[in-house]
Design an enzyme around this catalytic site. Structure first.
Site, PDB file in Angstrom:
ATOM      1  N   ARG A   1       0.821  -1.200   0.000  1.00 27.36           N
ATOM      2  CA  ARG A   1       0.000   0.000   0.000  1.00 27.36           C
ATOM      3  C   ARG A   1       0.863   1.261   0.000  1.00 27.36           C
ATOM      4  O   ARG A   1       0.529   2.253  -0.603  1.00 27.36           O
ATOM      5  CB  ARG A   1      -0.902   0.007   1.242  1.00 27.36           C
ATOM      6  CG  ARG A   1      -1.834   1.192   1.312  1.00 27.36           C
ATOM      7  CD  ARG A   1      -2.348   1.366   2.723  1.00 27.36           C
ATOM      8  NE  ARG A   1      -3.097   0.216   3.173  1.00 27.36           N
ATOM      9  CZ  ARG A   1      -4.383   0.022   2.911  1.00 27.36           C
ATOM     10  NH1 ARG A   1      -5.059   0.894   2.203  1.00 27.36           N
ATOM     11  NH2 ARG A   1      -4.994  -1.039   3.381  1.00 27.36           N
ATOM     12  N   TYR A   2       1.975   1.207   0.738  1.00 30.40           N
ATOM     13  CA  TYR A   2       2.880   2.356   0.839  1.00 30.40           C
ATOM     14  C   TYR A   2       4.090   2.062  -0.031  1.00 30.40           C
ATOM     15  O   TYR A   2       4.563   0.921  -0.058  1.00 30.40           O
ATOM     16  CB  TYR A   2       3.281   2.577   2.301  1.00 30.40           C
ATOM     17  CG  TYR A   2       2.079   2.691   3.213  1.00 30.40           C
ATOM     18  CD1 TYR A   2       1.289   3.830   3.198  1.00 30.40           C
ATOM     19  CD2 TYR A   2       1.703   1.630   4.038  1.00 30.40           C
ATOM     20  CE1 TYR A   2       0.161   3.926   4.004  1.00 30.40           C
ATOM     21  CE2 TYR A   2       0.580   1.711   4.847  1.00 30.40           C
ATOM     22  CZ  TYR A   2      -0.196   2.853   4.827  1.00 30.40           C
ATOM     23  OH  TYR A   2      -1.311   2.939   5.615  1.00 30.40           O
TER      24      TYR A   2
ATOM     25  N   ASP B   1      -6.653   3.761  10.605  1.00 32.15           N
ATOM     26  CA  ASP B   1      -6.552   3.291   9.225  1.00 32.15           C
ATOM     27  C   ASP B   1      -7.819   3.770   8.559  1.00 32.15           C
ATOM     28  O   ASP B   1      -8.914   3.310   8.896  1.00 32.15           O
ATOM     29  CB  ASP B   1      -6.443   1.759   9.187  1.00 32.15           C
ATOM     30  CG  ASP B   1      -5.097   1.332   8.660  1.00 32.15           C
ATOM     31  OD1 ASP B   1      -4.782   1.695   7.510  1.00 32.15           O
ATOM     32  OD2 ASP B   1      -4.374   0.641   9.383  1.00 32.15           O
TER      33      ASP B   1
ATOM     34  N   ASP C   1     -10.700  -0.239  13.842  1.00 31.64           N
ATOM     35  CA  ASP C   1     -11.098  -0.304  12.435  1.00 31.64           C
ATOM     36  C   ASP C   1     -12.551  -0.759  12.334  1.00 31.64           C
ATOM     37  O   ASP C   1     -13.082  -1.377  13.251  1.00 31.64           O
ATOM     38  CB  ASP C   1     -10.190  -1.286  11.693  1.00 31.64           C
ATOM     39  CG  ASP C   1      -8.782  -0.738  11.565  1.00 31.64           C
ATOM     40  OD1 ASP C   1      -8.637   0.445  11.240  1.00 31.64           O
ATOM     41  OD2 ASP C   1      -7.827  -1.501  11.811  1.00 31.64           O
TER      42      ASP C   1
ATOM     43  N   CYS D   1     -10.071  -8.275  16.315  1.00 39.22           N
ATOM     44  CA  CYS D   1      -9.220  -8.431  15.126  1.00 39.22           C
ATOM     45  C   CYS D   1      -9.858  -7.798  13.882  1.00 39.22           C
ATOM     46  O   CYS D   1     -10.998  -8.084  13.551  1.00 39.22           O
ATOM     47  CB  CYS D   1      -8.965  -9.907  14.851  1.00 39.22           C
ATOM     48  SG  CYS D   1      -7.895 -10.148  13.410  1.00 39.22           S
TER      49      CYS D   1
ATOM     50  N   CYS E   1      -8.082 -12.526  18.799  1.00 43.92           N
ATOM     51  CA  CYS E   1      -8.501 -11.316  19.515  1.00 43.92           C
ATOM     52  C   CYS E   1      -9.887 -10.937  19.015  1.00 43.92           C
ATOM     53  O   CYS E   1     -10.125 -10.892  17.806  1.00 43.92           O
ATOM     54  CB  CYS E   1      -7.535 -10.179  19.232  1.00 43.92           C
ATOM     55  SG  CYS E   1      -5.807 -10.655  19.407  1.00 43.92           S
TER      56      CYS E   1
ATOM     57  N   CYS F   1      -3.340 -17.914  14.646  1.00 43.14           N
ATOM     58  CA  CYS F   1      -2.913 -17.090  15.785  1.00 43.14           C
ATOM     59  C   CYS F   1      -2.953 -17.959  17.029  1.00 43.14           C
ATOM     60  O   CYS F   1      -3.633 -18.975  17.057  1.00 43.14           O
ATOM     61  CB  CYS F   1      -3.859 -15.907  15.992  1.00 43.14           C
ATOM     62  SG  CYS F   1      -3.959 -14.816  14.574  1.00 43.14           S
TER      63      CYS F   1
ATOM     64  N   ARG G   1       7.256   0.183   1.724  1.00 44.16           N
ATOM     65  CA  ARG G   1       7.114  -0.925   2.669  1.00 44.16           C
ATOM     66  C   ARG G   1       5.994  -1.862   2.253  1.00 44.16           C
ATOM     67  O   ARG G   1       4.970  -1.429   1.734  1.00 44.16           O
ATOM     68  CB  ARG G   1       6.936  -0.447   4.104  1.00 44.16           C
ATOM     69  CG  ARG G   1       5.899   0.629   4.331  1.00 44.16           C
ATOM     70  CD  ARG G   1       6.342   1.443   5.554  1.00 44.16           C
ATOM     71  NE  ARG G   1       5.306   2.261   6.138  1.00 44.16           N
ATOM     72  CZ  ARG G   1       5.007   3.490   5.699  1.00 44.16           C
ATOM     73  NH1 ARG G   1       5.607   3.992   4.637  1.00 44.16           N
ATOM     74  NH2 ARG G   1       4.080   4.203   6.313  1.00 44.16           N
TER      75      ARG G   1
ATOM     76  N   ARG H   1      -8.423  -8.046  10.886  1.00 48.28           N
ATOM     77  CA  ARG H   1      -8.083  -8.858   9.712  1.00 48.28           C
ATOM     78  C   ARG H   1      -8.831 -10.191   9.787  1.00 48.28           C
ATOM     79  O   ARG H   1      -8.324 -11.249   9.439  1.00 48.28           O
ATOM     80  CB  ARG H   1      -6.568  -9.052   9.631  1.00 48.28           C
ATOM     81  CG  ARG H   1      -6.111  -9.359   8.218  1.00 48.28           C
ATOM     82  CD  ARG H   1      -4.600  -9.340   8.063  1.00 48.28           C
ATOM     83  NE  ARG H   1      -4.077  -8.025   7.828  1.00 48.28           N
ATOM     84  CZ  ARG H   1      -2.970  -7.544   8.383  1.00 48.28           C
ATOM     85  NH1 ARG H   1      -2.292  -8.268   9.244  1.00 48.28           N
ATOM     86  NH2 ARG H   1      -2.559  -6.342   8.081  1.00 48.28           N
TER      87      ARG H   1
ATOM     88  N   LYS I   1      -2.999   4.691   6.665  1.00 48.78           N
ATOM     89  CA  LYS I   1      -2.852   5.167   8.048  1.00 48.78           C
ATOM     90  C   LYS I   1      -2.761   6.684   8.084  1.00 48.78           C
ATOM     91  O   LYS I   1      -2.111   7.299   7.265  1.00 48.78           O
ATOM     92  CB  LYS I   1      -1.577   4.601   8.649  1.00 48.78           C
ATOM     93  CG  LYS I   1      -1.743   3.200   9.147  1.00 48.78           C
ATOM     94  CD  LYS I   1      -0.609   2.847  10.082  1.00 48.78           C
ATOM     95  CE  LYS I   1      -0.560   1.351  10.280  1.00 48.78           C
ATOM     96  NZ  LYS I   1      -0.210   0.657   9.031  1.00 48.78           N
TER      97      LYS I   1
HETATM   98  C1  LIG Z   1       0.341  -0.447   8.810  1.00 45.58           C
HETATM   99  C2  LIG Z   1       0.865  -0.897   7.558  1.00 45.58           C
HETATM  100  C3  LIG Z   1       2.219  -0.727   7.225  1.00 45.58           C
HETATM  101  C4  LIG Z   1       3.196  -0.060   8.164  1.00 45.58           C
HETATM  102  O1  LIG Z   1       2.876   1.281   8.398  1.00 45.58           O
HETATM  103  P1  LIG Z   1       3.748   2.154   9.394  1.00 45.58           P
HETATM  104  O2  LIG Z   1       3.009   3.441   9.498  1.00 45.58           O
HETATM  105  O3  LIG Z   1       5.079   2.283   8.759  1.00 45.58           O
HETATM  106  O4  LIG Z   1       3.836   1.418  10.691  1.00 45.58           O
HETATM  107  C5  LIG Z   1       2.649  -1.178   6.013  1.00 45.58           C
HETATM  108  N1  LIG Z   1       1.797  -1.761   5.133  1.00 45.58           N
HETATM  109  C6  LIG Z   1       0.499  -1.922   5.419  1.00 45.58           C
HETATM  110  C7  LIG Z   1      -0.389  -2.533   4.403  1.00 45.58           C
HETATM  111  C8  LIG Z   1      -0.016  -1.503   6.637  1.00 45.58           C
HETATM  112  O5  LIG Z   1      -1.319  -1.673   6.910  1.00 45.58           O
HETATM  113  S1  SF4 Z   2      -5.242  -9.042  16.053  1.00 46.05           S
HETATM  114 FE1  SF4 Z   2      -5.993 -10.651  14.657  1.00 46.05          FE
HETATM  115  S2  SF4 Z   2      -4.175 -11.298  13.491  1.00 46.05           S
HETATM  116 FE2  SF4 Z   2      -3.433 -10.160  15.293  1.00 46.05          FE
HETATM  117  S3  SF4 Z   2      -3.041 -11.753  16.844  1.00 46.05           S
HETATM  118 FE3  SF4 Z   2      -5.123 -10.970  17.196  1.00 46.05          FE
HETATM  119  S4  SF4 Z   2      -6.448 -12.370  16.007  1.00 46.05           S
HETATM  120 FE4  SF4 Z   2      -4.358 -12.668  15.261  1.00 46.05          FE
END
Ligand SMILES: *Cc1c(COP(=O)(O)O)cnc(C)c1O
Ligand code: SF4
Length: 350
Positions: A93-94, A311, A274, A113, A110, A106, A97, A115, A318
């Site tokens: 996305r960025y 996010d 989120d 979560c 959580c 996991c 990185r 995701r 972010k």
């Molecule tokens: C959060 C995230 C990052 C890292 O972001 P930072 O602001 O550098 O911590 C990189 N890629 C994705 C897809 C993310 O969601």
């Molecule tokens: S937040 Fe989601 S991906 Fe992260 S440890 Fe918890 S359950 Fe697993």
């Protein structure tokens, strides 16, 4: 008793320690039918939870009926990660990185979560062919300087699998900064063995990013796990999720951030929740979050204080929350970025 049972608590054991509330009972009866994020709790984390129904650690690990409620503005993929995935298990996305989804497993799922459309699935550990494709991608994108190894929780894999993954990444980009994202220091401190700490130290530059959400999660065993990592010179960061009735008050956050810094962990982010399906009961009102952070900022040093970030819904990425760019518009907060782009976040629980 098999190996699994030693690490995780069964429903039977849960019931002998706590009296399940009707919301918790209902979650258990619906989880399979409604395809909710499964309940899995480590023995260690369970040992830290209190008996009260509103215990802040209990709220993070025991599912509740509210998880079946889906708000119109919620989504199973709230960050639209699928739109930024150039190959399987990679999110770019960025520009500089990337994020690698090593596994969907996991130690503990959580309840907040975000995701959840990926975590708790059946994909398991990344396959060689998938990793091969990612390495090719990285070689073609030399501008990428950081890789986040996330999931799921990458430390659910054994040392051998993990070291193969790290070796392969190092073989294709040897100065790439690795951020290993794991909740093991919180929920499964015994996973942080001296051997593991050494293995990670052999793959520097490597930072470990964990997720402590409450000061009570820093129990003796957790602190020892952090010490094993710090002893190997591994830099430690923490990302806290702001959670309703878990840590949405000044004294809890303050104690959490100070205790992290005392244990060589830099509080990096405090995340606004989120808009993941079924998590509204755990989200904190945005203006309330802003007020909490303002108060903490008056008292604490930037060393001990994380960045308060969100996010942005719909794949906005972010953003460090800045109240000057937020307006109330009906039931939503309208957020305007410098480039004029606008995003909307619900005004819940106001
Ligand atoms: C959060 C995230 C990052 C890292 O972001 P930072 O602001 O550098 O911590 C990189 N890629 C994705 C897809 C993310 O969601
Ligand atoms: S937040 Fe989601 S991906 Fe992260 S440890 Fe918890 S359950 Fe697993």
């Amino acid at each position: 008793m098999n190996h699994q049972n030693k690490k995780f608590v069964s429903l039977q054991e849960i019931k002998t320690k706590v009296k399940l509330t009707s919301e918790e009972e209902e979650f258990i009866s619906r989880q399979n039918h409604d395809k909710l994020l499964q309940q899995k709790i480590t023995r260690h984390y369970f040992s830290l939870i209190g008996h009260q129904a509103d215990d802040p650690l209990r709220r993070q690990c025991l599912g509740r009926a509210e998880e079946a409620l889906e708000k119109s503005y919620e989504s199973r993929d709230p960050l639209c990660e699928a739109d930024y995935s150039p190959c399987a298990r990679l999110i770019h996305r960025y520009p500089e990185r990337v994020l690698l989804l090593s596994t969907d497993d996991c130690f503990l799922y959580c309840r907040h979560c975000f995701r959840r459309c990926f975590s708790g699935g059946r994909r398991g550990w990344i396959q060689d062919s998938e990793l091969q494709e990612i390495c090719v991608y990285l070689e073609e994108h030399q501008n990428v300087r950081e890789i986040l190894i996330s999931g799921g929780d990458p430390l659910t894999a054994g040392d051998k699998e993990l070291s193969q993954l790290l070796e392969k990444i190092r073989a294709c980009c040897d100065s790439l900064i690795i951020r290993l994202c794991s909740r093991a220091p919180v929920v499964m401190p015994s996973r942080i063995t001296e051997e593991l700490a050494e293995l990670l130290a052999n793959h520097k530059p490597l930072w470990l990013v964990t997720q402590f959400n409450h000061p009570r999660e820093l129990a003796a065993e957790n602190i020892q796990a952090l010490e094993r990592l710090a002893k190997q010179g591994i830099s430690l960061l923490n990302q806290t999720v702001l959670l309703k009735a878990v840590n949405d008050n000044i004294s809890v956050l303050k104690e959490l951030f100070y205790r992290l810094a005392e244990n060589q962990v830099k509080p990096y982010y405090l995340f606004q929740g989120d808009l993941a399906s079924g998590t509204s009961h755990l989200r904190v009102n945005l203006e309330r979050g802003i007020r909490l952070m303002e108060e903490l900022r008056r008292e604490m040093s930037p060393l001990c204080l994380p960045l308060y970030a969100i996010d942005l819904p719909g794949g906005g990425g972010k953003w460090i929350i800045d109240k000057r760019n937020i307006r109330v518009e009906g039931d939503y907060y309208a957020i305007t970025l410098e480039n004029g782009q606008r995003y909307f976040y619900p005004r819940e629980d106001f």
